[in-house]
Scaffold this motif. Structure first.
Motif, PDB file in Angstrom:
ATOM      1  N   LEU B  94       0.835  -1.208   0.000  1.00  0.00           N
ATOM      2  CA  LEU B  94       0.000   0.000   0.000  1.00  0.00           C
ATOM      3  C   LEU B  94       0.867   1.255   0.000  1.00  0.00           C
ATOM      4  CD1 LEU B  94      -2.895  -0.918   2.461  1.00  0.00           C
ATOM      5  CD2 LEU B  94      -3.133  -0.247   0.059  1.00  0.00           C
ATOM      6  N   ALA B  95       1.883   1.238   0.851  1.00  0.00           N
ATOM      7  CA  ALA B  95       2.783   2.400   0.928  1.00  0.00           C
ATOM      8  C   ALA B  95       3.469   2.628  -0.412  1.00  0.00           C
ATOM      9  CB  ALA B  95       3.823   2.173   2.027  1.00  0.00           C
ATOM     10  N   ALA B  96       3.868   1.517  -1.051  1.00  0.00           N
ATOM     11  CA  ALA B  96       4.536   1.635  -2.358  1.00  0.00           C
ATOM     12  C   ALA B  96       3.567   2.188  -3.399  1.00  0.00           C
ATOM     13  CB  ALA B  96       5.061   0.266  -2.791  1.00  0.00           C
ATOM     14  N   ALA B  97       2.283   1.728  -3.343  1.00  0.00           N
ATOM     15  CA  ALA B  97       1.275   2.199  -4.302  1.00  0.00           C
ATOM     16  C   ALA B  97       1.006   3.678  -4.097  1.00  0.00           C
ATOM     17  CB  ALA B  97      -0.014   1.388  -4.133  1.00  0.00           C
ATOM     18  N   LEU B  98       0.880   4.100  -2.819  1.00  0.00           N
ATOM     19  CA  LEU B  98       0.644   5.521  -2.512  1.00  0.00           C
ATOM     20  C   LEU B  98       1.809   6.376  -2.999  1.00  0.00           C
ATOM     21  CD1 LEU B  98      -0.966   5.400   1.049  1.00  0.00           C
ATOM     22  CD2 LEU B  98      -1.986   6.365  -1.019  1.00  0.00           C
ATOM     23  N   ALA B  99       3.005   5.890  -2.729  1.00  0.00           N
ATOM     24  CA  ALA B  99       4.200   6.634  -3.156  1.00  0.00           C
ATOM     25  C   ALA B  99       4.226   6.761  -4.670  1.00  0.00           C
ATOM     26  CB  ALA B  99       5.456   5.912  -2.657  1.00  0.00           C
ATOM     27  N   LEU B 100       3.788   5.712  -5.353  1.00  0.00           N
ATOM     28  CA  LEU B 100       3.764   5.725  -6.815  1.00  0.00           C
ATOM     29  C   LEU B 100       2.745   6.748  -7.334  1.00  0.00           C
ATOM     30  CD1 LEU B 100       5.018   4.139  -9.236  1.00  0.00           C
ATOM     31  CD2 LEU B 100       2.966   2.732  -9.213  1.00  0.00           C
ATOM     32  N   VAL B 101       1.541   6.751  -6.692  1.00  0.00           N
ATOM     33  CA  VAL B 101       0.492   7.698  -7.087  1.00  0.00           C
ATOM     34  C   VAL B 101       0.956   9.132  -6.833  1.00  0.00           C
ATOM     35  CG1 VAL B 101      -1.863   8.496  -6.541  1.00  0.00           C
ATOM     36  CG2 VAL B 101      -1.405   6.060  -6.793  1.00  0.00           C
ATOM     37  N   ALA B 102       1.534   9.354  -5.640  1.00  0.00           N
ATOM     38  CA  ALA B 102       2.015  10.690  -5.294  1.00  0.00           C
ATOM     39  C   ALA B 102       3.094  11.144  -6.275  1.00  0.00           C
ATOM     40  CB  ALA B 102       2.555  10.678  -3.871  1.00  0.00           C
ATOM     41  N   LEU B 105       1.406  12.113  -9.530  1.00  0.00           N
ATOM     42  CA  LEU B 105       0.710  13.405  -9.396  1.00  0.00           C
ATOM     43  C   LEU B 105       1.714  14.555  -9.461  1.00  0.00           C
ATOM     44  CD1 LEU B 105      -2.010  12.774  -6.656  1.00  0.00           C
ATOM     45  CD2 LEU B 105      -2.381  13.669  -8.970  1.00  0.00           C
ATOM     46  N   LEU B 106       2.771  14.406  -8.707  1.00  0.00           N
ATOM     47  CA  LEU B 106       3.809  15.450  -8.665  1.00  0.00           C
ATOM     48  C   LEU B 106       4.378  15.693 -10.066  1.00  0.00           C
ATOM     49  CD1 LEU B 106       5.280  17.163  -6.485  1.00  0.00           C
ATOM     50  CD2 LEU B 106       7.071  15.436  -6.520  1.00  0.00           C
ATOM     51  N   PHE B 107       4.585  14.608 -10.767  1.00  0.00           N
ATOM     52  CA  PHE B 107       5.162  14.697 -12.109  1.00  0.00           C
ATOM     53  C   PHE B 107       4.223  15.471 -13.049  1.00  0.00           C
ATOM     54  CE2 PHE B 107       5.518  12.794 -16.394  1.00  0.00           C
ATOM     55  CZ  PHE B 107       6.835  13.104 -16.667  1.00  0.00           C
ATOM     56  N   PHE B 108       2.918  15.091 -13.008  1.00  0.00           N
ATOM     57  CA  PHE B 108       1.958  15.749 -13.911  1.00  0.00           C
ATOM     58  C   PHE B 108       1.711  17.217 -13.505  1.00  0.00           C
ATOM     59  CE2 PHE B 108       0.801  11.291 -14.925  1.00  0.00           C
ATOM     60  CZ  PHE B 108       1.097  11.353 -16.282  1.00  0.00           C
ATOM     61  N   MET B 109       1.685  17.474 -12.179  1.00  0.00           N
ATOM     62  CA  MET B 109       1.515  18.857 -11.696  1.00  0.00           C
ATOM     63  C   MET B 109       2.638  19.735 -12.231  1.00  0.00           C
ATOM     64  SD  MET B 109      -1.023  19.179  -9.160  1.00  0.00           S
ATOM     65  CE  MET B 109      -0.494  20.053  -7.735  1.00  0.00           C
ATOM     66  N   ARG B 110       3.834  19.201 -12.161  1.00  0.00           N
ATOM     67  CA  ARG B 110       4.999  19.981 -12.610  1.00  0.00           C
ATOM     68  C   ARG B 110       4.927  20.207 -14.103  1.00  0.00           C
ATOM     69  NH1 ARG B 110      10.303  19.642  -9.216  1.00  0.00           N
ATOM     70  NH2 ARG B 110      10.876  21.056 -10.887  1.00  0.00           N
ATOM     71  N   ARG B 111       4.434  19.155 -14.822  1.00  0.00           N
ATOM     72  CA  ARG B 111       4.321  19.282 -16.273  1.00  0.00           C
ATOM     73  C   ARG B 111       3.284  20.351 -16.637  1.00  0.00           C
ATOM     74  NH1 ARG B 111       6.390  15.257 -19.879  1.00  0.00           N
ATOM     75  NH2 ARG B 111       5.248  16.440 -21.448  1.00  0.00           N
ATOM     76  N   LEU B 112       2.166  20.343 -15.839  1.00  0.00           N
ATOM     77  CA  LEU B 112       1.062  21.261 -16.153  1.00  0.00           C
ATOM     78  C   LEU B 112       1.379  22.689 -15.732  1.00  0.00           C
ATOM     79  CD1 LEU B 112      -2.064  19.118 -15.230  1.00  0.00           C
ATOM     80  CD2 LEU B 112      -1.472  19.987 -17.487  1.00  0.00           C
ATOM     81  N   PHE B 113       1.861  22.851 -14.501  1.00  0.00           N
ATOM     82  CA  PHE B 113       2.042  24.211 -13.950  1.00  0.00           C
ATOM     83  C   PHE B 113       3.490  24.645 -13.894  1.00  0.00           C
ATOM     84  CE2 PHE B 113      -1.629  22.191 -11.815  1.00  0.00           C
ATOM     85  CZ  PHE B 113      -2.633  22.917 -12.437  1.00  0.00           C
ATOM     86  N   GLY B 114       4.357  23.707 -13.880  1.00  0.00           N
ATOM     87  CA  GLY B 114       5.777  24.018 -13.702  1.00  0.00           C
ATOM     88  C   GLY B 114       6.335  24.805 -14.868  1.00  0.00           C
ATOM     89  N   SER B 115       5.820  24.639 -16.075  1.00  0.00           N
ATOM     90  CA  SER B 115       6.375  25.306 -17.266  1.00  0.00           C
ATOM     91  C   SER B 115       6.097  26.802 -17.253  1.00  0.00           C
ATOM     92  CB  SER B 115       5.786  24.683 -18.533  1.00  0.00           C
ATOM     93  OG  SER B 115       4.385  24.775 -18.481  1.00  0.00           O
ATOM     94  N   ASP B 116       5.051  27.289 -16.494  1.00  0.00           N
ATOM     95  CA  ASP B 116       4.724  28.712 -16.432  1.00  0.00           C
ATOM     96  C   ASP B 116       5.709  29.488 -15.568  1.00  0.00           C
ATOM     97  OD1 ASP B 116       1.168  28.095 -16.398  1.00  0.00           O
ATOM     98  OD2 ASP B 116       2.599  28.280 -18.057  1.00  0.00           O
ATOM     99  N   ALA B 117       6.181  28.813 -14.536  1.00  0.00           N
ATOM    100  CA  ALA B 117       7.013  29.497 -13.547  1.00  0.00           C
ATOM    101  C   ALA B 117       8.233  30.196 -14.150  1.00  0.00           C
ATOM    102  CB  ALA B 117       7.432  28.514 -12.469  1.00  0.00           C
ATOM    103  N   PRO B 118       9.020  29.557 -14.993  1.00  0.00           N
ATOM    104  CA  PRO B 118      10.187  30.254 -15.550  1.00  0.00           C
ATOM    105  C   PRO B 118       9.779  31.472 -16.384  1.00  0.00           C
ATOM    106  CG  PRO B 118      10.316  27.914 -15.960  1.00  0.00           C
ATOM    107  CD  PRO B 118       8.971  28.180 -15.410  1.00  0.00           C
TER     108      PRO B 118
END
Lengths: 203, 130
Positions: B94-102, B105-118
């Motif tokens: 379960l911990a491994a699955a949660l870590a994978l999901v997190a 999510l982090l990866f896609f968030m950065r892809r979606l919003f991270g490109s605006d920051a620079p």
């Protein structure tokens, strides 16, 4: 724990032939065969190579090769150990060919381990004689070395040795005699001792 | 040596070796020998020396265990990611699955919003110089 590690009680009761049939699809059965023969293979190879490192390396190769070919193993009525000894013999023969340029004689550790706690002078003398004998054994042709190891270390009968070496019982007896003759000629001190014994018994 | 005496000698030598292996006494064995003492006797000491020099050698226990492990790996093959995950305890899975999901999510968030920051920083940088 891996299946291979666990020796099933019912496997321990099975004969080699049954285990071999199972081992083609069952890792535990091969594990049992390994447990039965690893020490014998090591001892045989150690005496043929004379050093621990190569004995361990070649013992590993014997079992890896045995496992990879066990699917092709055909029961021809010979004991399974005859097959293993043949693999070991072939690997040792290849090893000797590879090593022919550099000579490794490291029997000291073996000799040292098997010494008894006796008087130092006698101990040194016995050690020297034993070392000479072991070196003389290792100067013999491969098949003669194999015969002596199977006879004296594995304590096999001539019939069993014949099965492993692919010869008749009579041929093994004859080879044994010729091997002793060759060793006697190579070991003058032994011949002298035997002569003394002989003279003593005749008087 | 005639062939019959040769065969007899071979049989005696064989019997002497077997007798010694069984813990017999050399002189006694030689006394019982059927072939003439001169034929077999000349080898008696040699057989005894071989008997005491050639002894079984035990492998190191660590070697036996490590080879067992190597063979087990070879036979069972290296377990794959899914096989390993299946073998894990439930809590760890379960911990491994949660870590994978997190992580996803982090990866896609950065892809979606991270490109605006620079871009924002660049815009600010452009706006501030005097």
């Amino acid at each position: 724990m891996k299946k291979f590690f666990s020796r099933r009680a019912n496997h321990e009761q099975l004969e080699d032939r049954e285990l071999v049939a199972l081992a083609k699809a069952d890792a535990e059965a091969f594990g049992e065969l390994y447990a039965r023969y690893v020490k014998k293979m090591y001892s045989y190879i150690y005496h043929r190579t004379g050093n621990i490192q190569d004995a361990e390396d070649l013992t590993a190769k014997v079992f890896i090769r045995a496992y990879s070919h066990i699917g092709d193993y055909v029961d021809r009525g010979l004991p399974f150990q005859a097959w293993l000894y043949r693999i070991a013999h072939n690997l040792v023969a290849n090893w000797h060919r590879d090593q022919s340029r550099r000579k490794i004689i490291a029997l000291d550790d073996y000799v040292a381990r098997s010494l008894h706690s006796e008087a130092p002078e006698r101990l040194a003398e016995e050690s020297e004689e034993r070392d000479q004998l072991l070196q003389a054994v290792r100067r013999l042709p491969e098949e003669r070395q194999q015969l002596l190891l199977l006879k004296f270390i594995e304590q096999m009968s001539n019939a069993q040795i014949g099965e492993i070496m692919g010869r008749t019982e009579g041929a093994i007896k004859s080879l044994y005699h010729r091997t002793l003759l060759a060793l006697r000629d190579d070991m003058p001190s032994s011949a002298a001792a035997d002569q003394q014994r002989l003279e003593g018994t005749e008087v | 040596m005639t062939s019959s005496s040769k065969i007899q000698t071979q049989a005696t030598l064989d019997a002497v070796a077997s007798g010694l292996q069984a813990g017999g006494d050399l002189d006694e064995l030689m006394g019982r020998a059927e072939s003439p003492a001169s034929d077999a006797g000349e080898f008696a000491g040699l057989i005894q020396a071989l008997q005491s020099a050639l002894r079984p050698v035990e492998p190191r226990p660590e070697f036996v265990e490590s080879l067992r492990t190597e063979l087990a790996d070879l036979i069972e093959g290296q377990p794959g990611l899914i096989k390993r995950a299946r073998q894990m305890p439930l809590r760890i899975s379960l911990a491994a699955a949660l870590a994978l999901v997190a992580g996803c999510l982090l990866f896609f968030m950065r892809r979606l919003f991270g490109s605006d920051a620079p871009q924002e920083i660049q815009e600010e940088a452009v706006a501030t110089p005097l």
